[in-house]
Design a protein around this motif. Structure first.
Motif, PDB file in Angstrom:
ATOM      1  N   ILE A   1      52.270  31.795  44.624  1.00 44.17           N
ATOM      2  CA  ILE A   1      52.326  32.910  43.647  1.00 44.17           C
ATOM      3  C   ILE A   1      51.280  32.674  42.603  1.00 44.17           C
ATOM      4  O   ILE A   1      50.470  33.551  42.015  1.00 44.17           O
ATOM      5  CB  ILE A   1      53.904  32.993  42.904  1.00 44.17           C
ATOM      6  CG1 ILE A   1      54.765  33.820  43.874  1.00 44.17           C
ATOM      7  CG2 ILE A   1      53.501  33.841  41.735  1.00 44.17           C
ATOM      8  CD1 ILE A   1      56.036  34.056  43.531  1.00 44.17           C
ATOM      9  N   ARG A   2      51.235  31.442  42.122  1.00 49.07           N
ATOM     10  CA  ARG A   2      50.182  31.156  41.057  1.00 49.07           C
ATOM     11  C   ARG A   2      48.710  31.283  41.562  1.00 49.07           C
ATOM     12  O   ARG A   2      47.844  31.434  40.496  1.00 49.07           O
ATOM     13  CB  ARG A   2      50.445  29.564  40.351  1.00 49.07           C
ATOM     14  CG  ARG A   2      50.008  28.676  41.380  1.00 49.07           C
ATOM     15  CD  ARG A   2      50.438  27.326  40.890  1.00 49.07           C
ATOM     16  NE  ARG A   2      50.068  26.077  41.648  1.00 49.07           N
ATOM     17  CZ  ARG A   2      50.275  24.864  41.438  1.00 49.07           C
ATOM     18  NH1 ARG A   2      50.808  24.564  40.332  1.00 49.07           N
ATOM     19  NH2 ARG A   2      49.904  24.000  42.368  1.00 49.07           N
ATOM     20  N   ASP A   3      48.425  31.329  42.619  1.00 42.27           N
ATOM     21  CA  ASP A   3      46.990  31.360  43.077  1.00 42.27           C
ATOM     22  C   ASP A   3      46.874  32.616  43.730  1.00 42.27           C
ATOM     23  O   ASP A   3      45.852  33.241  44.078  1.00 42.27           O
ATOM     24  CB  ASP A   3      46.921  30.329  44.431  1.00 42.27           C
ATOM     25  CG  ASP A   3      46.972  29.043  43.940  1.00 42.27           C
ATOM     26  OD1 ASP A   3      46.606  28.770  42.837  1.00 42.27           O
ATOM     27  OD2 ASP A   3      47.272  28.043  44.666  1.00 42.27           O
ATOM     28  N   ALA A   4      47.829  33.860  43.664  1.00 46.51           N
ATOM     29  CA  ALA A   4      47.779  35.128  44.233  1.00 46.51           C
ATOM     30  C   ALA A   4      46.399  35.863  43.448  1.00 46.51           C
ATOM     31  O   ALA A   4      46.615  35.726  42.339  1.00 46.51           O
ATOM     32  CB  ALA A   4      48.949  35.924  44.072  1.00 46.51           C
ATOM     33  N   PRO A   5      45.495  36.446  44.259  1.00 47.84           N
ATOM     34  CA  PRO A   5      44.484  37.136  43.661  1.00 47.84           C
ATOM     35  C   PRO A   5      44.996  38.497  42.965  1.00 47.84           C
ATOM     36  O   PRO A   5      45.947  38.970  43.529  1.00 47.84           O
ATOM     37  CB  PRO A   5      43.633  37.308  44.694  1.00 47.84           C
ATOM     38  CG  PRO A   5      44.451  37.168  46.034  1.00 47.84           C
ATOM     39  CD  PRO A   5      45.482  36.420  45.680  1.00 47.84           C
ATOM     40  N   VAL A   6      44.146  38.953  42.090  1.00 55.67           N
ATOM     41  CA  VAL A   6      44.576  40.385  41.724  1.00 55.67           C
ATOM     42  C   VAL A   6      44.104  41.385  42.803  1.00 55.67           C
ATOM     43  O   VAL A   6      43.015  41.485  43.500  1.00 55.67           O
ATOM     44  CB  VAL A   6      43.670  40.821  40.518  1.00 55.67           C
ATOM     45  CG1 VAL A   6      43.993  42.166  40.009  1.00 55.67           C
ATOM     46  CG2 VAL A   6      44.022  39.835  39.369  1.00 55.67           C
ATOM     47  N   GLN A   7      45.124  42.377  43.083  1.00 57.17           N
ATOM     48  CA  GLN A   7      44.813  43.104  44.361  1.00 57.17           C
ATOM     49  C   GLN A   7      44.447  44.515  43.718  1.00 57.17           C
ATOM     50  O   GLN A   7      44.591  44.775  42.894  1.00 57.17           O
ATOM     51  CB  GLN A   7      46.383  43.584  44.925  1.00 57.17           C
ATOM     52  CG  GLN A   7      46.731  42.401  45.606  1.00 57.17           C
ATOM     53  CD  GLN A   7      47.943  42.712  46.769  1.00 57.17           C
ATOM     54  OE1 GLN A   7      49.098  42.621  46.384  1.00 57.17           O
ATOM     55  NE2 GLN A   7      47.654  43.436  47.818  1.00 57.17           N
ATOM     56  N   GLN A   8      43.403  44.882  44.638  1.00 60.51           N
ATOM     57  CA  GLN A   8      42.790  46.396  44.511  1.00 60.51           C
ATOM     58  C   GLN A   8      43.585  47.182  45.459  1.00 60.51           C
ATOM     59  O   GLN A   8      44.333  46.914  46.176  1.00 60.51           O
ATOM     60  CB  GLN A   8      41.535  46.180  45.193  1.00 60.51           C
ATOM     61  CG  GLN A   8      40.439  45.307  44.566  1.00 60.51           C
ATOM     62  CD  GLN A   8      39.898  45.595  43.179  1.00 60.51           C
ATOM     63  OE1 GLN A   8      39.955  46.971  42.700  1.00 60.51           O
ATOM     64  NE2 GLN A   8      39.682  44.777  42.097  1.00 60.51           N
ATOM     65  N   LYS A   9      43.863  48.398  44.916  1.00 62.40           N
ATOM     66  CA  LYS A   9      44.654  49.467  45.490  1.00 62.40           C
ATOM     67  C   LYS A   9      44.271  49.582  47.039  1.00 62.40           C
ATOM     68  O   LYS A   9      43.238  49.709  47.198  1.00 62.40           O
ATOM     69  CB  LYS A   9      44.515  50.788  44.834  1.00 62.40           C
ATOM     70  CG  LYS A   9      45.557  51.633  45.440  1.00 62.40           C
ATOM     71  CD  LYS A   9      45.505  53.182  44.500  1.00 62.40           C
ATOM     72  CE  LYS A   9      46.523  53.978  45.132  1.00 62.40           C
ATOM     73  NZ  LYS A   9      46.544  55.410  44.424  1.00 62.40           N
TER      74      LYS A   9
END
Length: 226
Positions: free
Chosen positions: A210-218
């Motif tokens: 979770i702490r390494d999760a990238p910001v997701q594009q739609k």
């Protein structure tokens, strides 16, 4: 008229060269990203260090669960993600999900899935003796079918991906009795790990702590969600 024909031909040639250059640029960027992000491997593995993986058996897709079983499986997978503090980067459910998820793990973007599929199909084509025994059809027909966009990846393509990218591919699954599967390169030590969630026989996503999760594009297309 002759000059017009020449001009049209030159324009077509220029467009083709430009398209090829864009493809080459994409591949160079993808390779650079892969080398950079390989340094981040290991976080998910630490989360699942207490799980014993089962051996992987390459096979083609032969069973798709009905909606009722698929719903139960999906809930089981969500529970496991929650228990282990893991996050899915959801990719489009357009038939390319395995390749999109692998692309996200390799290049931190699912958009290189065409390159990933092409590399895997080349691995299948160039190393027939490694995979043919797992394919219950004409082998050439199999890898040609797998080269088409939208064709679902299977456990044979996962093995080919592990071999091609020199990677241990780890699946957190929704199977009732099989939580964790590892796919190991057949003839070399893995140089990195790729982590996927596997809503069994339905969909793959890319997996992170979770702490390494990238910001997701739609996503451009609808992905598999309830």
């Amino acid at each position: 008229m002759r000059n017009g024909t020449q001009s049209a031909g030159e324009s077509s040639s220029s467009t083709s060269l430009s398209s090829q250059q864009d493809t080459d640029d994409d591949k160079m960027i993808a390779v650079a990203l892969s080398e950079e992000y390989a340094k981040l491997d290991g976080a998910v593995a630490r989360r699942l260090s207490n799980l014993a993986p089962i051996p992987h058996i390459p096979r083609i897709n032969s069973y798709i669960p009905n909606l009722s079983f698929a719903s139960l499986d999906h809930q089981r997978l969500l529970q496991r993600l929650n228990v282990y503090g893991l996050f899915e980067v959801k990719v489009s459910g357009d038939g390319n999900c395995q390749f999109r998820a692998l692309s996200d793990q390799l290049y931190k973007s699912p958009e290189y899935h065409k390159h990933v599929r092409k590399d895997i199909v080349k691995q299948l084509k160039d190393n027939r003796s490694l995979y043919e025994s797992y394919v219950p059809m004409k082998y050439k027909k199999y890898y040609k079918k797998m080269s088409k966009s939208g064709e679902w990846g299977d456990h044979v393509t996962l093995q080919a991906a592990a071999d091609k990218f020199m990677a241990k591919i780890c699946l957190l699954t929704s199977f009732r009795d099989t939580c964790f599967i590892e796919i190991i390169p057949q003839y070399q030590a893995p140089k990195r790990e790729l982590w996927l969630s596997f809503w069994s026989e339905v969909h793959y996503n890319s997996l992170y702590e979770i702490r390494d999760a990238p910001v997701q594009q739609k996503p451009r297309r609808k992905h598999w969600l309830f």
